[in-house]
Design a protein around this motif. Structure first.
Motif, PDB file in Angstrom:
ATOM      1  N   VAL A 129      48.332  45.947  46.630  1.00 61.60           N
ATOM      2  CA  VAL A 129      49.174  44.887  47.200  1.00 61.60           C
ATOM      3  C   VAL A 129      48.292  43.670  47.459  1.00 61.60           C
ATOM      4  O   VAL A 129      47.264  43.773  48.125  1.00 61.60           O
ATOM      5  CB  VAL A 129      49.845  45.362  48.502  1.00 61.60           C
ATOM      6  CG1 VAL A 129      50.622  44.224  49.145  1.00 61.60           C
ATOM      7  CG2 VAL A 129      50.758  46.556  48.233  1.00 61.60           C
ATOM      8  N   PRO A 130      48.667  42.509  46.945  1.00 65.84           N
ATOM      9  CA  PRO A 130      47.793  41.336  47.077  1.00 65.84           C
ATOM     10  C   PRO A 130      47.892  40.677  48.447  1.00 65.84           C
ATOM     11  O   PRO A 130      48.956  40.658  49.065  1.00 65.84           O
ATOM     12  CB  PRO A 130      48.325  40.393  45.986  1.00 65.84           C
ATOM     13  CG  PRO A 130      49.782  40.735  45.889  1.00 65.84           C
ATOM     14  CD  PRO A 130      49.869  42.221  46.137  1.00 65.84           C
ATOM     15  N   GLY A 131      46.779  40.126  48.891  1.00 61.98           N
ATOM     16  CA  GLY A 131      46.792  39.252  50.047  1.00 61.98           C
ATOM     17  C   GLY A 131      46.983  37.825  49.589  1.00 61.98           C
ATOM     18  O   GLY A 131      47.084  37.547  48.385  1.00 61.98           O
ATOM     19  N   GLY A 176      55.715  48.140  41.912  1.00 60.44           N
ATOM     20  CA  GLY A 176      55.832  48.123  40.462  1.00 60.44           C
ATOM     21  C   GLY A 176      56.038  46.747  39.857  1.00 60.44           C
ATOM     22  O   GLY A 176      56.336  46.643  38.662  1.00 60.44           O
ATOM     23  N   ILE A 177      55.864  45.705  40.643  1.00 60.48           N
ATOM     24  CA  ILE A 177      56.046  44.330  40.168  1.00 60.48           C
ATOM     25  C   ILE A 177      54.705  43.605  40.244  1.00 60.48           C
ATOM     26  O   ILE A 177      54.015  43.656  41.277  1.00 60.48           O
ATOM     27  CB  ILE A 177      57.093  43.579  41.018  1.00 60.48           C
ATOM     28  CG1 ILE A 177      58.443  44.299  40.958  1.00 60.48           C
ATOM     29  CG2 ILE A 177      57.234  42.141  40.546  1.00 60.48           C
ATOM     30  CD1 ILE A 177      59.462  43.733  41.928  1.00 60.48           C
ATOM     31  N   LEU A 178      54.311  42.937  39.159  1.00 57.35           N
ATOM     32  CA  LEU A 178      53.114  42.098  39.166  1.00 57.35           C
ATOM     33  C   LEU A 178      53.470  40.770  39.811  1.00 57.35           C
ATOM     34  O   LEU A 178      54.432  40.099  39.377  1.00 57.35           O
ATOM     35  CB  LEU A 178      52.601  41.849  37.750  1.00 57.35           C
ATOM     36  CG  LEU A 178      51.799  42.973  37.080  1.00 57.35           C
ATOM     37  CD1 LEU A 178      52.698  44.177  36.771  1.00 57.35           C
ATOM     38  CD2 LEU A 178      51.114  42.478  35.804  1.00 57.35           C
ATOM     39  N   LEU A 217      55.799  46.665  35.822  1.00 55.18           N
ATOM     40  CA  LEU A 217      55.073  47.725  35.142  1.00 55.18           C
ATOM     41  C   LEU A 217      55.944  48.396  34.090  1.00 55.18           C
ATOM     42  O   LEU A 217      55.465  48.765  33.013  1.00 55.18           O
ATOM     43  CB  LEU A 217      54.581  48.762  36.151  1.00 55.18           C
ATOM     44  CG  LEU A 217      53.396  48.362  37.037  1.00 55.18           C
ATOM     45  CD1 LEU A 217      53.071  49.501  38.005  1.00 55.18           C
ATOM     46  CD2 LEU A 217      52.175  48.003  36.199  1.00 55.18           C
ATOM     47  N   ALA A 218      57.220  48.554  34.401  1.00 51.67           N
ATOM     48  CA  ALA A 218      58.132  49.199  33.451  1.00 51.67           C
ATOM     49  C   ALA A 218      58.226  48.400  32.162  1.00 51.67           C
ATOM     50  O   ALA A 218      58.202  48.963  31.053  1.00 51.67           O
ATOM     51  CB  ALA A 218      59.511  49.369  34.085  1.00 51.67           C
ATOM     52  N   GLU A 219      58.321  47.090  32.285  1.00 51.50           N
ATOM     53  CA  GLU A 219      58.416  46.246  31.089  1.00 51.50           C
ATOM     54  C   GLU A 219      57.128  46.300  30.287  1.00 51.50           C
ATOM     55  O   GLU A 219      57.150  46.354  29.044  1.00 51.50           O
ATOM     56  CB  GLU A 219      58.735  44.803  31.501  1.00 51.50           C
ATOM     57  CG  GLU A 219      59.091  43.907  30.333  1.00 51.50           C
ATOM     58  CD  GLU A 219      59.682  42.575  30.777  1.00 51.50           C
ATOM     59  OE1 GLU A 219      59.459  41.571  30.079  1.00 51.50           O
ATOM     60  OE2 GLU A 219      60.372  42.551  31.830  1.00 51.50           O
ATOM     61  N   HIS A 237      43.876  49.651  33.102  1.00 55.12           N
ATOM     62  CA  HIS A 237      42.892  48.598  32.848  1.00 55.12           C
ATOM     63  C   HIS A 237      43.521  47.421  32.098  1.00 55.12           C
ATOM     64  O   HIS A 237      43.076  46.273  32.260  1.00 55.12           O
ATOM     65  CB  HIS A 237      41.675  49.129  32.095  1.00 55.12           C
ATOM     66  CG  HIS A 237      41.956  49.723  30.759  1.00 55.12           C
ATOM     67  ND1 HIS A 237      42.698  50.866  30.583  1.00 55.12           N
ATOM     68  CD2 HIS A 237      41.575  49.347  29.513  1.00 55.12           C
ATOM     69  CE1 HIS A 237      42.760  51.171  29.298  1.00 55.12           C
ATOM     70  NE2 HIS A 237      42.098  50.253  28.625  1.00 55.12           N
ATOM     71  N   VAL A 238      44.557  47.676  31.301  1.00 52.51           N
ATOM     72  CA  VAL A 238      45.258  46.577  30.630  1.00 52.51           C
ATOM     73  C   VAL A 238      46.053  45.767  31.649  1.00 52.51           C
ATOM     74  O   VAL A 238      46.084  44.533  31.589  1.00 52.51           O
ATOM     75  CB  VAL A 238      46.175  47.114  29.524  1.00 52.51           C
ATOM     76  CG1 VAL A 238      46.949  45.973  28.864  1.00 52.51           C
ATOM     77  CG2 VAL A 238      45.365  47.872  28.466  1.00 52.51           C
ATOM     78  N   VAL A 239      46.696  46.439  32.600  1.00 56.73           N
ATOM     79  CA  VAL A 239      47.430  45.728  33.655  1.00 56.73           C
ATOM     80  C   VAL A 239      46.472  44.844  34.448  1.00 56.73           C
ATOM     81  O   VAL A 239      46.799  43.695  34.788  1.00 56.73           O
ATOM     82  CB  VAL A 239      48.151  46.721  34.584  1.00 56.73           C
ATOM     83  CG1 VAL A 239      48.820  45.987  35.738  1.00 56.73           C
ATOM     84  CG2 VAL A 239      49.181  47.531  33.806  1.00 56.73           C
ATOM     85  N   ALA A 240      45.271  45.347  34.730  1.00 52.66           N
ATOM     86  CA  ALA A 240      44.278  44.530  35.438  1.00 52.66           C
ATOM     87  C   ALA A 240      43.918  43.291  34.629  1.00 52.66           C
ATOM     88  O   ALA A 240      43.806  42.179  35.172  1.00 52.66           O
ATOM     89  CB  ALA A 240      43.037  45.367  35.729  1.00 52.66           C
ATOM     90  N   ASN A 241      43.751  43.448  33.309  1.00 54.33           N
ATOM     91  CA  ASN A 241      43.457  42.292  32.460  1.00 54.33           C
ATOM     92  C   ASN A 241      44.604  41.281  32.481  1.00 54.33           C
ATOM     93  O   ASN A 241      44.381  40.063  32.471  1.00 54.33           O
ATOM     94  CB  ASN A 241      43.205  42.747  31.022  1.00 54.33           C
ATOM     95  CG  ASN A 241      41.942  43.571  30.874  1.00 54.33           C
ATOM     96  OD1 ASN A 241      41.039  43.499  31.696  1.00 54.33           O
ATOM     97  ND2 ASN A 241      41.882  44.363  29.816  1.00 54.33           N
ATOM     98  N   ILE A 242      45.838  41.781  32.513  1.00 57.09           N
ATOM     99  CA  ILE A 242      47.010  40.901  32.551  1.00 57.09           C
ATOM    100  C   ILE A 242      47.021  40.097  33.848  1.00 57.09           C
ATOM    101  O   ILE A 242      47.309  38.888  33.849  1.00 57.09           O
ATOM    102  CB  ILE A 242      48.301  41.722  32.389  1.00 57.09           C
ATOM    103  CG1 ILE A 242      48.421  42.232  30.944  1.00 57.09           C
ATOM    104  CG2 ILE A 242      49.536  40.904  32.765  1.00 57.09           C
ATOM    105  CD1 ILE A 242      49.511  43.264  30.736  1.00 57.09           C
ATOM    106  N   LEU A 243      46.690  40.740  34.954  1.00 58.16           N
ATOM    107  CA  LEU A 243      46.635  40.024  36.234  1.00 58.16           C
ATOM    108  C   LEU A 243      45.553  38.957  36.213  1.00 58.16           C
ATOM    109  O   LEU A 243      45.763  37.835  36.698  1.00 58.16           O
ATOM    110  CB  LEU A 243      46.392  41.012  37.373  1.00 58.16           C
ATOM    111  CG  LEU A 243      47.573  41.918  37.721  1.00 58.16           C
ATOM    112  CD1 LEU A 243      47.118  43.070  38.605  1.00 58.16           C
ATOM    113  CD2 LEU A 243      48.678  41.123  38.417  1.00 58.16           C
ATOM    114  N   ALA A 244      44.395  39.278  35.657  1.00 54.80           N
ATOM    115  CA  ALA A 244      43.311  38.298  35.579  1.00 54.80           C
ATOM    116  C   ALA A 244      43.721  37.109  34.718  1.00 54.80           C
ATOM    117  O   ALA A 244      43.514  35.944  35.087  1.00 54.80           O
ATOM    118  CB  ALA A 244      42.049  38.956  35.020  1.00 54.80           C
TER     119      ALA A 244
END
Length: 520
Positions: free
Chosen positions: A278-280, A289-291, A310-312, A322-329
């Motif tokens: 969860v982001p600050g 489940g939502i970016l 995440l579902a999409e 690790h791909v989700v982390a790259n997407i956030l970056a």
């Protein structure tokens, strides 16, 4: 020209339109990067001589055409021709390590030593963007995920209406993009630790000042080049030098946070964190489940902007952690240039991972075959094993001075079996014997390149059962037995399809590109 006069002249060379004429420049190496450097400086009117141990035939033919000299021979010592040339600047290709004799000579002689990135920044105003200013730069590094994040960020920028391109260590030299006659609004520059080491040499004098930057993660790699883990870490940290707007870092990787804390940035630059929690405020992360983005909005204390779910992402094959982390970056980098979340979501819908990056080759008989040949170090392989726990793991190659013990004792211990390939098999086999003795280990003995993957697949078929994953994630470089990690991955995929009776052309399209600008 006296040393002080040279230094004063170089300090003023901060534009394509400055006077580069007659500047004596020695270019080390004639790869795609070395040629882009020579071509650029020759166009600027500098006196350019390339020194290389071997020369691609086409590049060697073109050098006299563009007005550059060429010397080929051993560089194990400093050639007399190089010292006689008395260069005012040496521009080295990234393959030249700090311990290389010519690099040590240049440093000891007090000659300005640049990489291609420093030169590209100084001449970046050749073709201004639509607003009349040079393209903004976004810098991307990290032990793993650089290429994926670079492509993601460039794709997001294009979806947001900017003319942008992924360049640098990803394959297209920055200097080629700088000289593209159509111009760019932004360049997303993937940087290796080698390129960053050269930037670090100019600490205090380098002109590079990116709009935003990120180090995605840090784990031991390329220790044979840098000499130590500390030197490798210090090189990576230079990605944040003089960042003006956003220093993006991985909240789950303490080393990247410390890099940002220690960085010498431009006043006003913000630290923007990302992870899968969860982001600050000033972070990007996950909520139910939502970016979401809690960094680039006015009411970030109490609100967040939805990017995607995440579902999409999972539906598109982008759901590995690790791909989700790259997407956030990448989203953080794109948001720093005001790309709307709706455009980022649209960009993600058309994005596909690179070939050989957690690429599903085939699913048959309940067995899934996965090509992650691009996992060329333990950190990348750990991410793959996290995504596919209990896999039949194909591992080995050139270890680049890195110990695989922690990987084997951690993620590797959960493997159903290990199939070990490569010239440094003994180190991998011994790591399993010490740290994961319960995992069955199968070695592919010294075998011709053409036969390695056929033997791997034969062994895997004998082990795999319904529900299993066979994962190529070597945690090592490929050059001991293959031309590249891509060659290694292709040979694995071909062997799988041939054994399954599909033929070698029956692949999926996970390697197709999303919307990007073609540099031609």
């Amino acid at each position: 020209m006296a040393g002080e006069d040279v230094s004063e002249r170089l300090d003023g060379l901060t534009s394509w339109h400055a006077d580069w004429r007659g500047l004596r420049v020695a270019v080390l190496g004639l790869s795609v990067t070395g040629f882009s450097v020579a071509d650029t400086l020759a166009e600027l009117g500098s006196d350019v001589h390339v020194f290389t141990e071997s020369a691609d035939e086409e590049y060697a033919r073109l050098l006299p055409v563009i007005g550059a000299g060429l010397w080929t021979g051993s560089l194990s010592t400093v050639p007399e021709s190089l010292s006689a040339f008395a260069p005012e600047v040496v521009v080295a290709s990234p393959g030249f390590a700090p311990s290389h004799p010519v690099i040590e000579w240049a440093r000891a002689s007090g000659i300005a030593l640049w990489g291609d990135i420093e030169l590209a920044w100084r001449v970046r105003d050749k073709v201004p963007a639509a607003n009349g200013a040079p393209a903004e730069w976004i810098l991307v590094t990290g032990t793993n995920g650089k290429t994926t994040t670079t492509r993601l960020a460039a794709t997001m920028l294009v979806a947001g209406g900017l003319r942008a391109a992924p360049v640098g260590n990803i394959g297209t030299p920055v200097l080629d993009a700088v000289r593209d006659p159509s111009g760019f609004d932004a360049l997303v520059v993937e940087l290796s630790s080698h390129q960053l080491w050269y930037l670090g040499l100019q600490a205090g004098t380098s002109k590079v000042s990116p709009h935003a930057s990120v180090c995605l993660n840090l784990a031991d790699d390329h220790l044979e080049w840098h000499g130590s883990a500390e030197a490798y870490r210090d090189a990576k940290a230079h990605v944040y030098d003089s960042t003006r707007v956003a220093c993006v870092y991985n909240k789950s990787d303490e080393a990247t946070r410390r890099m940002v804390e220690d960085a010498d940035v431009i006043d006003g630059a913000r630290a923007i964190g990302f992870d899968l929690g969860v982001p600050g405020p000033s972070d990007l992360g996950l909520v139910d489940g939502i970016l979401v983005d809690r960094a680039f909005l006015e009411d970030r204390r109490t609100s967040a902007l939805e990017i995607t779910t995440l579902a999409e992402l999972a539906e598109q094959g982008l759901g590995a952690p690790h791909v989700v982390a790259n997407i956030l970056a990448a989203s953080a980098l794109a948001r720093s240039l005001d790309v709307p979340p709706t455009a980022i979501r649209e960009a993600l819908r058309g994005f596909r991972l690179d070939p050989h990056r957690i690429e599903v080759v085939a699913v048959e008989g309940g067995i899934t075959w996965v090509d992650d040949s691009k996992a060329t170090n333990p950190h990348a392989a750990s991410s793959s094993l996290t995504a596919f726990p209990g896999a039949i793991w194909i591992v080995g190659g050139q270890l680049k001075g890195v110990d695989v013990s922690d990987l084997v004792s951690g993620r590797g211990a959960a493997s159903k079996a290990a199939i070990v390939i490569g010239v440094e098999r003994s180190a991998v086999v011994e790591a399993f014997a010490r740290h994961a003795p319960g995992v069955p280990v199968f070695e592919v003995e010294d075998t011709e390149t053409e036969d390695v993957m056929a033997r791997v697949v034969e062994l895997a078929i004998g082990i795999a059962r319904d529900g299993d994953v066979v994962l190529l994630a070597p945690a090592a470089a490929s050059f001991d037995q293959f031309a590249s990690y891509a060659d290694r991955g292709r040979r694995f995929s071909d062997a799988v399809r041939e054994r399954l009776g599909r033929g070698i052309d029956d692949g999926n399209d996970v390697g197709s590109d999303g919307p990007q600008v073609d540099l031609g």
